[in-house]
Design a protein around this motif. Structure first.
Motif, PDB file in Angstrom:
ATOM      1  N   VAL A  72       8.815  -3.767  -6.376  1.00 39.38           N
ATOM      2  CA  VAL A  72       7.459  -3.456  -6.189  1.00 39.38           C
ATOM      3  C   VAL A  72       7.313  -2.985  -5.324  1.00 39.38           C
ATOM      4  O   VAL A  72       7.462  -2.807  -4.625  1.00 39.38           O
ATOM      5  N   ILE A  73       6.072  -1.979  -5.367  1.00 45.21           N
ATOM      6  CA  ILE A  73       5.017  -1.233  -5.172  1.00 45.21           C
ATOM      7  C   ILE A  73       3.748  -1.840  -4.235  1.00 45.21           C
ATOM      8  O   ILE A  73       3.015  -2.113  -5.753  1.00 45.21           O
ATOM      9  N   ASN A  74       3.810  -2.214  -2.540  1.00 47.19           N
ATOM     10  CA  ASN A  74       2.566  -2.881  -2.871  1.00 47.19           C
ATOM     11  C   ASN A  74       1.129  -2.435  -2.895  1.00 47.19           C
ATOM     12  O   ASN A  74       0.267  -2.117  -2.358  1.00 47.19           O
ATOM     13  N   ASP A  75       1.092  -0.745  -2.560  1.00 50.62           N
ATOM     14  CA  ASP A  75       0.042  -0.194  -1.941  1.00 50.62           C
ATOM     15  C   ASP A  75      -0.528   0.594  -3.268  1.00 50.62           C
ATOM     16  O   ASP A  75       0.743   1.555  -4.229  1.00 50.62           O
ATOM     17  N   ASP A  76      -1.683  -0.021  -3.707  1.00 54.02           N
ATOM     18  CA  ASP A  76      -1.695   0.274  -4.947  1.00 54.02           C
ATOM     19  C   ASP A  76      -2.132   2.318  -4.934  1.00 54.02           C
ATOM     20  O   ASP A  76      -2.213   1.918  -6.007  1.00 54.02           O
ATOM     21  N   ASP A  77      -2.339   2.919  -4.274  1.00 53.83           N
ATOM     22  CA  ASP A  77      -2.371   4.398  -5.136  1.00 53.83           C
ATOM     23  C   ASP A  77      -1.015   4.992  -4.868  1.00 53.83           C
ATOM     24  O   ASP A  77      -0.920   6.039  -5.662  1.00 53.83           O
TER      25      ASP A  77
ATOM     26  N   GLU B 213       9.698   7.904  -4.058  1.00 50.78           N
ATOM     27  CA  GLU B 213      10.956   7.863  -5.247  1.00 50.78           C
ATOM     28  C   GLU B 213      12.166   7.817  -4.894  1.00 50.78           C
ATOM     29  O   GLU B 213      12.579   7.192  -5.041  1.00 50.78           O
TER      30      GLU B 213
ATOM     31  N   THR C  17       1.741   2.683  -6.803  1.00 52.07           N
ATOM     32  CA  THR C  17       2.037   1.516  -7.663  1.00 52.07           C
ATOM     33  C   THR C  17       3.243   2.251  -9.569  1.00 52.07           C
ATOM     34  O   THR C  17       3.832   2.066  -9.449  1.00 52.07           O
ATOM     35  N   SER C  18       2.840   3.977  -9.276  1.00 51.53           N
ATOM     36  CA  SER C  18       2.835   4.346 -10.448  1.00 51.53           C
ATOM     37  C   SER C  18       4.462   5.612 -10.196  1.00 51.53           C
ATOM     38  O   SER C  18       4.553   5.642 -11.476  1.00 51.53           O
TER      39      SER C  18
ATOM     40  N   LYS D 268       0.405  10.401   2.344  1.00 46.36           N
ATOM     41  CA  LYS D 268       0.598   9.736   1.449  1.00 46.36           C
ATOM     42  C   LYS D 268      -0.017  10.573   0.250  1.00 46.36           C
ATOM     43  O   LYS D 268       0.290  10.775  -0.806  1.00 46.36           O
TER      44      LYS D 268
ATOM     45  N   GLN E 227       7.349   4.640 -12.423  1.00 48.99           N
ATOM     46  CA  GLN E 227       6.773   4.815 -13.897  1.00 48.99           C
ATOM     47  C   GLN E 227       7.291   5.734 -15.298  1.00 48.99           C
ATOM     48  O   GLN E 227       7.442   4.869 -16.239  1.00 48.99           O
TER      49      GLN E 227
END
Length: 323
Positions: free
Chosen positions: A269-274, A51, A276-277, A42, A280
């Motif tokens: 929807v992206i569940n992994d906070d790292d 992406e 989420t962008s 990751k 964007q």
């Protein structure tokens, strides 16, 4: 080959073996768990890889039925022929750590992106008609490029005495991109340097320039092989629309806008906070604050700090305009 718009990370040769204790690998130094591997991946390739996966999924879901395997096969074969055959193609892919199947997936992704751009293009009848008026069917010519006029005149004399154009091109032409094809090249207006293009389009089928044509690359002898007549609007419509679409595909802002529409409609929807962008850039951007009421000096400062980034579309040509 049309440029693949999205960045691609291809992880070849990596297989994750799920064990009961989630251990991926072990040694005398210890164990590596799936979670540890995930975190490492990751950090290094996660954003780009995610992406690609998300974009492939949403494009496939929306346009998958419009892209056939026959289209993919045809483009793959065209690229293989351009590279000089299967062996040359495989060597090129291997040098990029790609397999033929991965390259086919890239072709399919590019076709899906093309469908997205096509949907947003909304070409009007007037747009197509105007493009048709400017359209010139591609011609096929052969040329021999040398560095001095004396050599060009000597070759010209040999050709007028009956020498074979293709053989002389293979032996003497310094255009490495066309020499082994007997100097043959297919092009339309705007793709060659002006001096070459003007001389070539002045020829009829079967004719050859009787004086060397000088360009920034050297001296050319040009022979016109095929110069098709322009068809009617209806006959040329499909070709013209495809050229219009390819022009849009070369505009990064147009492609970005089309992909943004697809992503926003997909409710990602992206569940992994790292991570989420990751998408964007395809989401609605916040509007800049209105500073019109500020002093002139503030406006000047804001203007100085504003910048735009533009991405140039690379094109791959093998003609004399890029020797």
């Amino acid at each position: 080959m049309k440029k693949i718009v999205l960045g691609t990370v291809l992880l070849s040769g990596l297989f994750l073996t799920a064990c009961a204790d989630d251990t991926v690998a072990s040694s005398t130094a210890g164990k590596i768990s799936k979670d540890e591997l995930y975190e490492e991946m990751k950090e290094s390739v996660g954003p780009v890889f995610l992406e690609q996966l998300l974009m492939s999924d949403v494009l496939e879901d929306r346009y998958g039925d419009a892209v056939t395997e026959e289209q993919v096969d045809q483009l793959y074969q065209t690229e293989q022929d351009r590279m000089g055959g299967e062996d040359a193609m495989n060597y090129s892919l291997m040098s990029q750590n790609l397999t033929p199947e991965q390259y086919r997936e890239n072709i399919r992704l590019n076709l899906l992106i093309e469908e997205a751009v096509k949907e947003q293009a909304n070409f009007t009848e007037e747009d197509v008609q105007a493009a048709y008026e400017e359209y010139v069917p591609p011609v096929t010519a052969s040329h021999i490029l040398v560095q001095d006029e004396e050599t060009a005149n000597d070759l010209l004399n040999q050709l007028n005495d009956g020498a074979d154009f293709a053989e002389l091109a293979k032996e003497h032409s310094q255009d490495s991109g066309t020499a082994q094809q007997g100097g043959q090249i297919t092009f339309t207006t705007g793709e060659m340097v002006p001096e070459f293009e003007e001389a070539a389009f002045a020829l009829e089928e079967g004719e050859m320039t009787q004086e060397p044509v000088q360009t920034s690359y050297g001296f050319h002898i040009i022979q016109m092989n095929e110069k098709p007549e322009k068809g009617t609007f209806e006959e040329e419509r499909e070709t013209v629309e495809q050229l219009m679409l390819e022009e849009r595909m070369g505009d990064s802002a147009v492609v970005q806008e089309a992909l943004s529409k697809v992503v926003q409609d997909a409710n990602v929807v992206i569940n992994d906070d790292d991570l989420t962008s990751v998408l964007q850039a395809y989401m609605p951007q916040p509007e800049a604050e209105d500073t019109s009421g500020e002093t002139d000096s503030s406006e000047d400062s804001a203007a100085d700090s504003a910048s735009e980034s533009a991405e140039d579309s690379a094109s791959e040509n093998t003609d004399t305009s890029e020797e």
